[in-house]
Scaffold this motif. Structure first.
Motif, PDB file in Angstrom:
ATOM      1  N   ASN C  56       0.858  -1.185   0.000  1.00 55.52           N
ATOM      2  CA  ASN C  56       0.000   0.000   0.000  1.00 55.52           C
ATOM      3  C   ASN C  56       0.891   1.231   0.000  1.00 55.52           C
ATOM      4  N   GLN C 103      -9.165   2.128  -9.109  1.00 53.34           N
ATOM      5  CA  GLN C 103      -9.246   1.398  -7.850  1.00 53.34           C
ATOM      6  C   GLN C 103     -10.615   1.585  -7.204  1.00 53.34           C
ATOM      7  N   GLU C 193      -6.656  -2.885  -8.992  1.00 48.95           N
ATOM      8  CA  GLU C 193      -7.338  -3.674  -7.971  1.00 48.95           C
ATOM      9  C   GLU C 193      -8.807  -3.923  -8.294  1.00 48.95           C
ATOM     10  N   HIS C 224      -3.558  -7.241  -4.837  1.00 45.70           N
ATOM     11  CA  HIS C 224      -2.785  -7.641  -3.658  1.00 45.70           C
ATOM     12  C   HIS C 224      -2.846  -9.146  -3.456  1.00 45.70           C
ATOM     13  N   GLY C 453      -8.281  -4.862   0.236  1.00 47.78           N
ATOM     14  CA  GLY C 453      -7.424  -3.826  -0.319  1.00 47.78           C
ATOM     15  C   GLY C 453      -6.086  -3.664   0.386  1.00 47.78           C
TER      16      GLY C 453
HETATM   17 MG   LIG Z   1      -5.086   0.216  -2.401  1.00 48.72          MG
END
Ligand SMILES: [Mg+2]
Ligand SMILES: Nc1ncnc2c1ncn2[C@@H]1O[C@H](COP(=O)(O)OP(=O)(O)OP(=O)(O)O)[C@@H](O)[C@H]1O
Ligand SMILES: Nc1ncnc2c1ncn2[C@@H]1O[C@H](COP(=O)(O)OP(=O)(O)OP(=O)(O)O)[C@@H](O)[C@H]1O
Ligand SMILES: [Mg+2]
Lengths: 368, 360, 522, 339
Positions: C56, C103, C193, C224, C453
């Motif tokens: 992140n 995102q 994402e 991720h 996330g």
């Molecule tokens: Mg993120």
């Protein structure tokens, strides 16, 4: 590193296992399940959507019908052709202005400048038309120039709002005073300008093909408004901005131009309303628009257009205007004293929005 | 520490002020109504005649704006001679108080609290002046009553509901009808807030409600009447309905003269804004330069009613001279010659104390 | 298909002859003094699917936003199809053939699917003519075509607000590939994402479609979930602290290696010793025959202190509604929820919190935190008493309390006075946790997708914290992102399907296989 | 609890935030939107002072302050409502109704009257809040409706005429007639309320909750903030402040009427709140700068008169200046999107 090897290997075991599972799932989903499931859901969604699209206007229509029913019981003259024509005449100017106001509110903004713009435009128009003060009679150019004044005010509001990021509430509040100021200065200290053109006098309430002329104009504006909102880029981007301006920007849509355009359209329609109000009154007055704002905004709200933007439409606003005009007319016809009229209107407004919101109450809902 | 406040120290000055130090101030409710524009005209004419500078205050229909703008002028240390057409009765004490502290002189027109009298407030509150509303209402009622031959139905458009000016006119109109025209029925009153547009709409609704039952229309001022006339014209009813109102705006003069709508306008009460401002300012001016000492005046000269002239189409000709280009200047010339209370056509007819409403 | 390349001092030595679809050369971007992206060089060939991973705040989104025209790069060059470009806005990027799925979902929920898909098509080319007038027939047809391309059968006339998350994501992808209409080139589709907010079962559909995109154009895919990246992509690039530190074909790396590259350390995940319910302990939360028409029915669940109870299910299973009912956020029609002995029909959030329940919602940004408030105020928002005397707050005590939590949960940067929205997702999530941990009376914690996330490193720290809370005697009810996550951390697993419980496992005795669980979910 | 405290103090010292470079001095004062309203007010004042030195010398400041008092009181109430993300279009009408009730009751019940009025106006505000919170309707539409109702009540209660204080008016009058530093108590009443609200917002749990509602209501709900009660409280405070404005009106005029003093303060009060740095979308408010917002709104028409701008042009100037002032003072840091 060594100490972790057991762990990492467990992780990769899991990973492999999950991978396999996913293959299975993906296959399952690809064949069979998905299409039927999606189809079933879709038909459900469409039915729901169609119903939802109708539900709110329907309750408004019911409310209108109830009002009409009650008022016609209270006074048999209420349902006569002449009174209905009267109601249509009275609703014409608010309708025209409300089309613009709806667009602005769909943006998530608000336009308070209505009365100022009406004053400035109406005054410009009458002073440039044949009027009792004499002066220039520019004929059709009077319309062009007067609407030009409205356009300039609208574009100025739009630019200040978008470029300087001043809330529309304040920009248009200021423009209300500015428009009023322009009208006042144009008016000067001379006699009231009266319309001299006999053809125009009383034109707004004259009946053509069964309806008052001004209402025909309103119908035209409503039609155009619906077309703009439904089938033009400006209209669709307006709805998009109301939904989320961040997304509009990141999608590279012309948010800036559309916002300015919407304020310009709204001002033009206020201006048109100002001219018609001047024709209706036969006299030029800086305050020719007085009271219009407080019909138009509640009408948009009662119609169910969200003040936050993005949801609503012009036809619902039309119903809202009718509701308020009929209410006003009906209260007088049923002999309610003028002192109580604002209370009755207010109470009905509150009742209407509470009624509309009641079924959607939810403990997590955010009402602003 | 705690001190006394609100603009300067309290002086309550008396004693004459040199003319060079004076400023004329005329405060009007707005600058878009013909009556208030005439107010300004009269103030300008007097300013020219006396050769004293003039400032105009536009209250924009707001008591708060009115009061603070007046205070803004007072704060500059000018010695003012002031005429205020108050937005609301309740503004008067505050304004008088401020003027008194600044050592100026003020005449109030149209609105003041009933129990707030000039003689209680000192010399700086020189006078309260108005045209009596009850008489005006009676004038109009007579005109309509006679035009209808004592029979028929009437609708009424009062101004803002809590306005004394409107309320007294309404009371006079109703009393006259009740007393002398028992066969005339008042169908309905719809307060139209001095707003031509609203009067126009209300007319339309009442036409829808009563149709051709309506024989007469009364409005508390000419602005609303102009709106009502248009509505009846649109409905094609103008020729059979009689109108009366207060103010006799120049536009109304024209319509009356033309015989608009089969002589629709049958009665008007006459007053001119320039007369009011000129009289008010001149009264205050005389007190400022020591020409008059307010406390030595009889009460009816400090709380005064001016003559109400009832104008009918027949007598209309007599009033043409008050609307010429030089009318304001001419009036001011006469005013300076004959004094505040005796200038035709706005002569003092009596008064003292609040208007007495007829018993219903 | 993938040309051999190596990274040498940030420069890419490209040995292919055809121009790359996208070529980045030392691209940098700073926000004030923060250098978010530093000298990144990257080549993408036609038909390639690139996985972009990183912690992140590593700079992934920033990099992609430069490609989508949302940000302008400070240094370096960007070339598309061999031509250098300078994007002045998103419209320029679209014209160059770059389509983005951001995102954050960025659909106009009040408009139709068709409009959302066609929104970027320039006027005069699609369903909108040069004057800005819409031709709805054409618009619907074009959109249907775009949906067809990715194998979706959604009706283009449907309003987006009526769609599920997966379907919305499909619309986003359809929109992204519609850039080909704007540019007449093969599109480069950027997916930031796209799977983060989806249930695992839903992502299967999406994965299949993304894999298919390589027939249409090139793809940059951010996730991720390393396993997902490994499955979908041809090549993985790793960012850390704004720099591109690795660029590998998937066949040459393992998940563990990627993890190490991203986070800069080995994974600390420890195998958990599962405990059985002690005979003496009684449940803190007891759900009995809970029913809500159209959502779930006859759900009975007990959550014990010191144990993690995970609820598995697909997105229609009703598990979210059940846990929200426990927190008093949603109502129910019949049955009962008793918390620490208290049982009532009308449970409000306030009552639930007073009874010692905490809730970390899935929608962090809208429900979990007040982004425009400093982190310390967020931490004390729910239990203001911890830093107040009577009604009065004590800012100093609040700050030191916040500092303690920042230290304990390793929240970075250590600046509790910064607005919470300025922290990265993982750190925001830790602050949201701290908000509940700050209670002196936390009996049960409900976690709805707590790792959504978060990068794997952040996920580990958050998981560790959840465990330690649990060990302290708090009951945990968890809605995990993945079955894996459930098997990793839970003591009990409840599986739900179509609003009913389809399986209960006590991991102390049972050892369900993943397939077993999955079967009960579907 | 004490365990946490101990830990906190232990940790607090080493973790002290390293200064992130020196913050600019404006920012340390709370950013432009905290001092902007003050600067703008002073700037206009300086212009007026240069053009008409006599005005400032003659107690102009006291005039501005005294005429800003009702605006300030209403603006403070409005700011509290704006802070929770709503708007109260009825507060000026409530204030006027309060003034009328005060004028009616001062005679009969004397000293009890202001209390009754404040209770009543607070209750009126609370009713708005209750309907808003429990029926979940948009405040703009709701208060537009109740505005009409309160106006009608005022009209009927006053008997459609001006209501004068028959007796016992002295103590209320003295709020206007006496003062500190030549400025009447009505204004200081506003300042006092501003300070109290400032403390409420900055240093109490209630204030924190209200601000959280304005910034993100959903998150506030999920954080167990009593959003309903706090919204009702915000509206009740707006009603209370309106009641004080009603008292200020009576103090100044000694009487009240439905269209008299105070009947047109709704929009100026909203403008004052916004000029004072309040965000129209909620969550950002500083009652102390609202004071300067109110002073600016009161100053503009006075300044146009004092400077000698033609009466007919004043409304144009007023509109333009209001837009300009908000453009200069508005807090844009909340989000770049302004509705
Ligand atoms: Mg993120
Ligand atoms: N709008 C912005 N203003 C200032 N700094 C920003 C902004 N956006 C990003 N940054 C900075 O850029 C860095 C990279 O952020 P970015 O959003 O690209 O991370 P990311 O890799 O996408 O993280 P995640 O995996 O959480 O999505 C962050 O550390 C942040 O400090
Ligand atoms: N307005 C901003 N000012 C300064 N820094 C910002 C700003 N917005 C974001 N950032 C920084 O950007 C980084 C990443 O932000 P981003 O919004 O991408 O979060 P994220 O980690 O991607 O969250 P999630 O994983 O939930 O998507 C954070 O480190 C944060 O400090
Ligand atoms: Mg990101």
């Amino acid at each position: 590193m060594a100490g972790n090897s057991r762990i990492t290997s467990t992780r990769s075991v899991y990973a492999r296992r999950i991978f396999m599972v996913h293959k299975v799932v993906a296959e399952q989903v690809a064949g069979g399940i998905s299409t039927t499931a999606i189809r079933i859901r879709e038909s459900g969604i469409e039915r729901r959507a169609r119903f939802r699209g109708l539900a709110e206007p329907l309750s408004l229509l019911v409310a209108l019908a109830v009002l009409i029913g009650v008022f016609s019981l209270l006074n048999e003259r209420f349902l006569t052709a002449s009174n209905l024509q009267n109601v249509l005449t009275q609703s014409a100017i608010p309708l025209i202005v409300a089309v613009g106001a709806t667009l602005v509110i769909l943006l998530g903004s608000i336009d308070l400048s209505v009365e100022g713009v009406m004053g400035a435009t109406g005054m410009t128009w009458i002073l440039l038309s044949a009027n009792s003060r004499g002066g220039a009679d520019l004929g059709p150019w009077a319309w062009v120039i007067a609407l030009g004044v409205a356009l300039v005010i609208g574009v100025a509001s739009g630019l200040i709002f978008t470029a300087l990021k001043v809330p529309s509430f304040i920009v248009t509040l200021g423009m209300w005073y500015v428009g009023l100021g322009i009208a006042t200065m144009l008016y000067g200290t001379d006699l009231l300008p009266r319309l001299e053109d006999e053809g125009l006098k009383g034109w707004t309430s004259r009946i053509s093909f069964g309806l008052p002329n001004s209402f025909w104009v309103a119908l035209l504006v409503i039609g155009l408004g619906i077309f703009v909102l439904r089938s033009t880029r400006i209209g669709r981007v307006t709805l998009a901005i109301g939904n989320s301006e961040t997304i509009v920007r990141s999608a590279g849509l012309p948010a800036f131009r559309v916002k300015v355009a919407v304020f310009a359209i709204a001002a033009l329609l206020s201006g048109l309303g100002g001219i018609l109000a001047t024709v209706q009154l036969d006299i030029g007055s800086p305050t020719v628009g007085s009271g219009v704002l407080f019909i138009v905004i509640p009408a948009v709200v009662i119609g169910g257009t969200h003040l936050g933007g993005g949801k609503g439409g012009i036809l619902r606003t039309v119903l809202g205007v009718f509701l308020l005009t009929i209410l006003n007319n009906g209260l007088i016809l049923s002999g309610v004293e003028s002192s109580y009229q604002s209370a009755v209107t207010g109470a009905i407004l509150v009742a209407a929005i509470v009624f509309a919101a009641w079924s959607q109450r939810d403990r997590l809902q955010v009402a602003k | 520490g705690c001190t006394s406040t609100a603009g300067g120290t309290a002086t309550g000055s008396s004693g004459p002020i040199a003319k060079e130090d004076l400023v004329l101030v005329a405060s009007v409710i707005n600058t878009t109504n013909p009556y208030f524009i005439a107010n300004i005209e009269g103030a300008k004419a007097l300013s020219k005649k006396l050769d004293i500078p003039l400032e105009i205050i536009d209250s924009q229909g707001s008591s708060q704006t009115e009061i603070s703008k007046i205070q803004a002028i007072l704060a500059q240390g000018k010695k003012v001679v002031m005429f205020v057409n108050t937005v609301a009765s309740s503004d008067t004490p505050t304004i008088v108080d401020a003027v008194k502290r600044a050592g100026g002189y003020v005449s109030i027109w149209w609105n003041k609290p009933d129990n707030f009298e000039p003689w209680d407030a000192g010399d700086n509150f020189v006078a309260f002046q108005k045209h009596a509303g009850v008489d005006s209402g009676r004038c109009n009622a007579k005109a309509i009553g006679d035009a209808l031959g004592g029979k028929g139905n009437v609708i009424m458009f009062p101004g803002v509901e809590d306005s004394t000016t409107s309320a007294t006119r309404v009371a006079g109109f109703e009393a006259e009808m009740r007393e002398n025209y028992p066969d005339i029925k008042i169908l309905e009153k719809q307060a139209s807030n001095w707003d031509p547009q609203l009067a126009n709409q209300n007319s339309k609704d009442l036409i829808a409600k009563y149709g051709d039952q309506i024989n007469g229309v009364w409005s508390a001022d000419d602005g609303m009447q102009l709106g009502a006339l248009q509505a009846f014209d649109d409905a094609g009813l103008l020729n059979s309905v009689k109108f009366a109102s207060d103010g006799l705006y120049p536009d109304t003069v024209k319509l009356m003269k033309e015989g608009y709508g089969n002589n629709a306008i049958v009665g008007e009460t006459f007053h001119r804004g320039y007369m009011a401002s000129a009289i008010g300012l001149y009264t205050a001016y005389q007190a400022a330069i020591g020409e008059i000492v307010p406390s030595e005046l009889p009460k009816d000269k400090r709380d005064s009613f001016f003559d109400i002239k009832c104008v009918t189409p027949e007598t209309l000709g007599d009033y043409a001279k008050y609307d010429t280009d030089t009318a304001a200047a001419d009036f001011v010339d006469n005013l300076v010659e004959t004094g505040p209370w005796d200038t035709e056509p706005a002569t003092l007819v009596g008064g003292g104390g609040p208007e007495v409403l007829p018993k219903s | 298909m993938v040309a051999a390349r190596q990274i040498a001092g940030g420069k890419v030595n490209d040995v292919t002859t055809t121009p790359a679809v996208l070529r980045l050369d030392s691209v940098s971007k700073s926000f004030g003094s923060n250098r978010a992206v530093r000298k990144v060089s990257l080549n993408i060939q036609s038909g390639e699917v690139i996985g972009l991973i990183g912690e992140n705040g590593a700079g992934k989104s920033t990099l992609l936003k430069m490609l989508s025209g949302n940000y302008r790069h400070d240094e370096g060059t960007i070339a598309v199809n061999g031509r250098e470009v300078q994007f002045r806005g998103p419209a320029d990027a679209l014209r160059a053939g770059i389509g983005v799925v951001h995102q954050e979902q960025s659909l106009f929920t009040n408009l139709t699917i068709a409009e959302n898909i066609e929104v970027n098509t320039p006027m005069g080319r699609g369903g909108v003519n040069r004057l800005g007038l819409y031709n709805w027939r054409r618009l619907y047809a074009d959109a249907a075509q775009a949906l067809d391309l990715i194998g979706s059968h959604l009706n283009p006339k449907t309003r987006v607000s009526d769609l599920s998350f997966v379907d919305r994501q499909m619309v986003e992808i359809a929109r992204a590939i519609r850039v080909s209409a704007a540019s007449h080139t093969t599109p480069l589709v950027i997916l930031d994402e796209p799977t983060a907010i989806l249930e695992r079962t839903e992502t299967a559909i999406l994965e299949r479609e993304i894999s298919k995109l390589r027939d249409i154009g090139s793809v940059i895919f951010v996730s991720h979930r390393l396993d997902e990246v490994m499955r979908i992509c041809d090549r993985v690039v790793v960012m850390r602290d704004g720099e591109l530190i690795a660029d590998r074909p998937v066949d040459d790396v393992t998940e563990e290696e990627l993890f190490r590259l991203m986070v800069g350390r080995e994974t600390h995940a420890a195998v958990r010793n599962r405990r059985s319910i002690e005979a003496t302990s009684s449940p803190i939360i007891s759900i009995h025959d809970l029913t809500r028409a159209g959502s779930y029915a006859d759900v009975s669940i007990d959550a014990y202190p010191g144990r993690v109870l995970a609820i598995l299910g697909t997105s229609g299973s009703g598990r979210e509604s059940v846990v929200r009912a426990v927190f008093g956020a949603e109502g129910f029609d019949s049955g009962s929820v008793s918390i620490a002995g208290y049982s009532g029909h009308q449970l409000s959030i306030k009552r639930a919190v007073d009874l010692g329940v905490g809730y970390v919602p899935a929608e962090r940004k809208t429900e979990g935190m007040v982004g425009e408030m400093p982190a310390d105020q967020n931490i004390t928002l729910t239990h203001p008493g911890s830093a107040a005397v009577g009604p009065f707050e004590l800012p100093r005590r609040r700050l030191s309390l916040a500092r303690m939590w920042f230290e304990k949960l390793d929240i970075r940067p250590r600046e509790p006075l910064h607005m919470l929205q300025d922290f990265s997702g993982g750190n925001q999530q830790k602050v949201v946790l701290a908000k509940w941990l700050n209670s002196s009376n936390l009996k049960a914690l409900v976690l709805d997708h707590p790792l959504r996330g978060l990068d794997p490193g952040a996920a580990e720290t958050v998981n560790a914290q959840i465990r330690s809370v649990c060990d302290g005697g708090t009951a945990i009810i968890l809605i995990p992102d993945t079955i894996d996550e459930a098997l990793d951390i839970a003591d009990d697993i409840v599986v739900m399907r179509d609003g009913r419980i389809s399986g209960v496992f006590d991991l102390g005795h049972d050892n369900p296989a993943t397939l077993d669980l999955l079967e009960r979910m579907l | 609890m004490s365990k946490i405290d101990n830990e906190a103090t232990k940790i607090a010292v080493p973790v002290l935030i390293p200064a992130r470079g020196k913050l600019p001095s404006v920012k340390r004062l709370g950013g432009w939107h905290a001092i902007g309203p003050i600067v703008i007010f002073l700037a206009i004042l300086v212009v007026v002072a240069i053009l008409t030195p006599a005005f400032i010398g003659g107690g102009g400041l006291a005039i501005i302050a005294s005429s800003s008092a009702p605006i300030l009181l209403l603006a403070l109430g409005q700011a509290m409502v704006l802070n929770v993300g709503s708007i109260d279009l009825s507060n000026a009408a409530i204030g006027l109704l309060g003034a009328i009730l005060l004028a009616l009751t001062l005679g009969p019940v004397a000293g009890l009257s202001p209390l009754i009025v404040l209770l009543a106006t607070t209750a009126f505000g609370a009713v708005n809040g209750l309907i808003l919170a429990y029926a979940q309707v948009p405040s703009f539409a709701l208060t537009l409706g109740t505005l009409g109702i309160f106006q009608a009540i005022a009209l009927v209660a006053s008997g459609r005429t001006t209501v004068y204080v028959s007796s016992n008016g002295e103590s209320v009058r003295s709020l206007y007639e006496s003062g500190i530093a030549n400025v009447p108590m009505t204004f200081w009443m506003g300042v006092l309320l501003a300070v109290a609200l400032w403390v409420l917002l900055r240093y109490t749990r209630i204030g924190r909750g209200m601000t959280a509602i304005g910034k993100n209501e959903s998150a506030a709900i999920f954080s167990a903030v009593r959003t309903r009660s706090l919204k009702v409280l915000a509206f009740a405070l707006s009603g209370f402040a309106a009641g004080l404005a009603g008292i200020a009106i009576i103090a100044q005029a000694g009487s009240a009427s439905p269209t008299g003093l105070g009947s047109d303060l709704l929009l100026p009060a909203i403008a004052a709140a916004l000029i004072g740095g309040t965000s129209i979308s909620g969550g950002v408010v500083n009652p102390l700068t609202v004071i300067f917002g109110a002073l600016t709104v009161a100053l503009v028409p006075i300044a146009t008169t004092a400077v000698g701008i033609d009466a007919q042009a004043q409304s144009l100037v007023y509109g333009a200046v209001i837009i300009a002032v908000v453009a200069l003072t508005m807090s844009r840091n909340k989000s770049s999107i302004v509705k």
